[in-house]
Write a protein that holds these residues in place. Structure first.
Motif, mmCIF file in Angstrom:
data_model
loop_
_atom_site.group_PDB
_atom_site.id
_atom_site.type_symbol
_atom_site.label_atom_id
_atom_site.label_comp_id
_atom_site.label_asym_id
_atom_site.label_seq_id
_atom_site.Cartn_x
_atom_site.Cartn_y
_atom_site.Cartn_z
ATOM 1 N N UNK A 187 -99.520 89.297 -30.230
ATOM 2 C CA UNK A 187 -99.398 89.529 -31.618
ATOM 3 C C UNK A 187 -98.219 88.956 -32.319
ATOM 4 N N UNK A 188 -97.265 88.728 -31.426
ATOM 5 C CA UNK A 188 -95.907 88.055 -31.826
ATOM 6 C C UNK A 188 -96.105 86.692 -31.502
ATOM 7 N N UNK A 189 -97.041 86.245 -30.787
ATOM 8 C CA UNK A 189 -97.145 84.765 -30.566
ATOM 9 C C UNK A 189 -96.142 84.059 -29.822
ATOM 10 N N UNK A 190 -95.401 84.907 -28.694
ATOM 11 C CA UNK A 190 -94.137 84.391 -28.139
ATOM 12 C C UNK A 190 -94.749 83.973 -26.671
ATOM 13 N N UNK A 191 -93.814 83.015 -26.111
ATOM 14 C CA UNK A 191 -93.982 82.482 -24.862
ATOM 15 C C UNK A 191 -94.148 83.770 -23.709
ATOM 16 N N UNK B 15 -101.998 83.982 -30.769
ATOM 17 C CA UNK B 15 -101.416 82.811 -30.002
ATOM 18 C C UNK B 15 -100.860 83.206 -28.751
ATOM 19 N N UNK B 16 -100.933 82.450 -27.898
ATOM 20 C CA UNK B 16 -100.592 82.785 -26.719
ATOM 21 C C UNK B 16 -100.119 81.260 -25.943
ATOM 22 N N UNK B 17 -98.747 80.959 -26.193
ATOM 23 C CA UNK B 17 -98.305 79.774 -25.580
ATOM 24 C C UNK B 17 -97.823 80.420 -24.179
ATOM 25 N N UNK B 18 -98.133 79.625 -23.187
ATOM 26 C CA UNK B 18 -97.781 80.238 -21.946
ATOM 27 C C UNK B 18 -97.309 78.823 -20.894
ATOM 28 N N UNK B 19 -96.480 79.559 -19.975
ATOM 29 C CA UNK B 19 -95.916 78.584 -18.880
ATOM 30 C C UNK B 19 -96.292 79.094 -17.428
ATOM 31 N N UNK C 50 -91.407 76.766 -28.894
ATOM 32 C CA UNK C 50 -90.386 77.696 -28.905
ATOM 33 C C UNK C 50 -89.573 77.760 -27.756
ATOM 34 N N UNK C 51 -88.445 78.553 -27.581
ATOM 35 C CA UNK C 51 -87.388 78.387 -26.818
ATOM 36 C C UNK C 51 -88.034 78.616 -25.349
ATOM 37 N N UNK C 52 -87.795 78.129 -24.159
ATOM 38 C CA UNK C 52 -88.481 78.576 -22.813
ATOM 39 C C UNK C 52 -86.898 78.728 -21.664
ATOM 40 N N UNK D 84 -93.558 94.661 -18.799
ATOM 41 C CA UNK D 84 -92.515 94.327 -19.828
ATOM 42 C C UNK D 84 -92.538 92.847 -19.500
ATOM 43 N N UNK D 85 -92.733 92.060 -20.666
ATOM 44 C CA UNK D 85 -92.531 90.557 -20.665
ATOM 45 C C UNK D 85 -91.004 90.087 -21.349
ATOM 46 N N UNK D 86 -90.396 89.355 -20.710
ATOM 47 C CA UNK D 86 -89.075 88.882 -21.421
ATOM 48 C C UNK D 86 -89.296 88.014 -22.684
ATOM 49 N N UNK D 87 -88.475 87.902 -23.380
ATOM 50 C CA UNK D 87 -88.317 86.892 -24.647
ATOM 51 C C UNK D 87 -87.096 86.242 -24.631
ATOM 52 N N UNK D 88 -87.126 84.927 -24.647
ATOM 53 C CA UNK D 88 -85.754 84.175 -24.366
ATOM 54 C C UNK D 88 -85.429 83.315 -25.627
#
Length: 323
Positions: A132-136, A231-235, A315-317, A111-115
């Motif tokens: 699929x959702x393009x979240x960070x 999409x895959x924005x990453x930190x 997006x928020x981080x 499970x990955x978090x979404x902030x």
């Protein structure tokens, strides 16, 4: 002629920049719906229009507005992260049952978090679904290296299994992995170093040094597995781990074929040949900059490279000091 360092960076940081061409950027966004959650004004990710059309959105959980190109997870004003997460999980379960998306065949049970803004923990979702959702998403990457007067600096480089679903047979960073919900970067590093490189916990804790982070906005290619253009924005939190010359890194699971101890010149040659997974190339370029191997004097694209591997995401981080 091989690939330049800037070309390698652009293969990883692929989403367009508004500043480069505002008209193109605005037109490009028409290919996506924005992902939002009730009660939160922030855009949390971009969903391809084709994904929106195929998803089995339960009407009691989701509001899809094709005019404003918005997909909103509908919850009560007092909804908890657990409640939001359950709604998302039920939606994903339906998609898996119907075989809607190839990428979900790589289900990870992670499970990955979404902030939201200010690092507010909104929900968590299955790792394989996040593109699929393009979240960070968040992860750690470490470069394990040996340095001595006789042979100089050498880097432990693994080759990914040729049967791996994502980027099969490509070169990787010494240690890398995604951060699950509520996991801290350093503890993730310790876990991944043991699981992937047989690195004893005591060695990692004693020798690992935090070295900042890299951020980028990747657009998935066919090598990533599953649908393309997700999409895959990453930190990625970055660590350097200096190890003794007599320590040999060994695969601890089936994800890695073999580790090789490469010189800087051998590593740079492999980069130029395009052998590294895209985000791993970025991490190594960052390593070379921090260690004075790539400088403003020998790299003509130095400033653009620095900017693009530390991208401010749309997006928020979250700061993991407070989450």
């Amino acid at each position: 002629m091989g690939k330049s360092n800037l070309e390698l960076v652009k293969e990883c940081d692929r989403f367009p920049y508004y500043q480069d061409d505002p008209a193109f950027y605005t037109a490009h966004l028409e290919n996506y719906h924005v992902f939002k959650v009730s009660g939160c004004d922030a855009v949390l990710g971009y969903i391809l229009n084709s994904v929106v059309q195929r998803f089995p959105w339960p009407a009691e959980f989701w509001a899809v507005d094709s005019t404003t190109r918005t997909v909103t997870l509908v919850t009560g004003a007092d909804a908890t992260p657990a409640q939001r997460s359950r709604q998302v999980a039920q939606t994903l379960a339906a998609a898996v049952e119907q075989g809607t998306f190839e990428i979900l065949r790589g289900w990870r049970d992670e499970l990955y978090p979404i902030y939201g803004p200010g690092g507010e923990f909104l929900l968590e979702m299955e790792r394989s679904a996040t593109p699929l959702f393009g979240v960070v998403s968040y992860g750690i990457h470490a470069t394990c290296y040996v340095e001595d007067d006789e042979q100089g600096l050498r880097i432990w480089v693994p080759r990914r299994s040729r049967t791996k679903q994502t980027y099969p047979g490509m070169l990787d960073n010494s240690v890398a992995g995604g951060m699950s919900s509520h996991e801290r970067p350093f503890e993730c590093l310790v876990r991944e170093a043991s699981e992937e490189a047989s690195l004893p916990e005591a060695v990692t804790r004693a020798n690992a040094r935090a070295a900042g982070c890299v951020t980028y906005f990747y657009v998935r290619s066919s090598k990533a597995g599953g649908e393309t253009d997700l999409l895959q924005p990453e930190v990625e939190y970055i660590y350097d781990v200096r190890v003794a010359a007599d320590m040999v890194l060994q695969p601890c699971d089936s994800e890695v074929e073999q580790f090789h101890l490469l010189s800087v010149e051998e590593t740079q040659a492999a980069l130029a040949r395009g052998e590294f997974k895209p985000n791993c190339a970025v991490v190594l370029i960052d390593f070379f900059i921090r260690h004075g191997i790539l400088t403003a004097e020998n790299e003509p694209d130095f400033l653009e490279i620095l900017a693009r591997i530390h991208r401010r995401l749309e997006f928020p981080t979250a700061s993991h000091a407070t989450n």
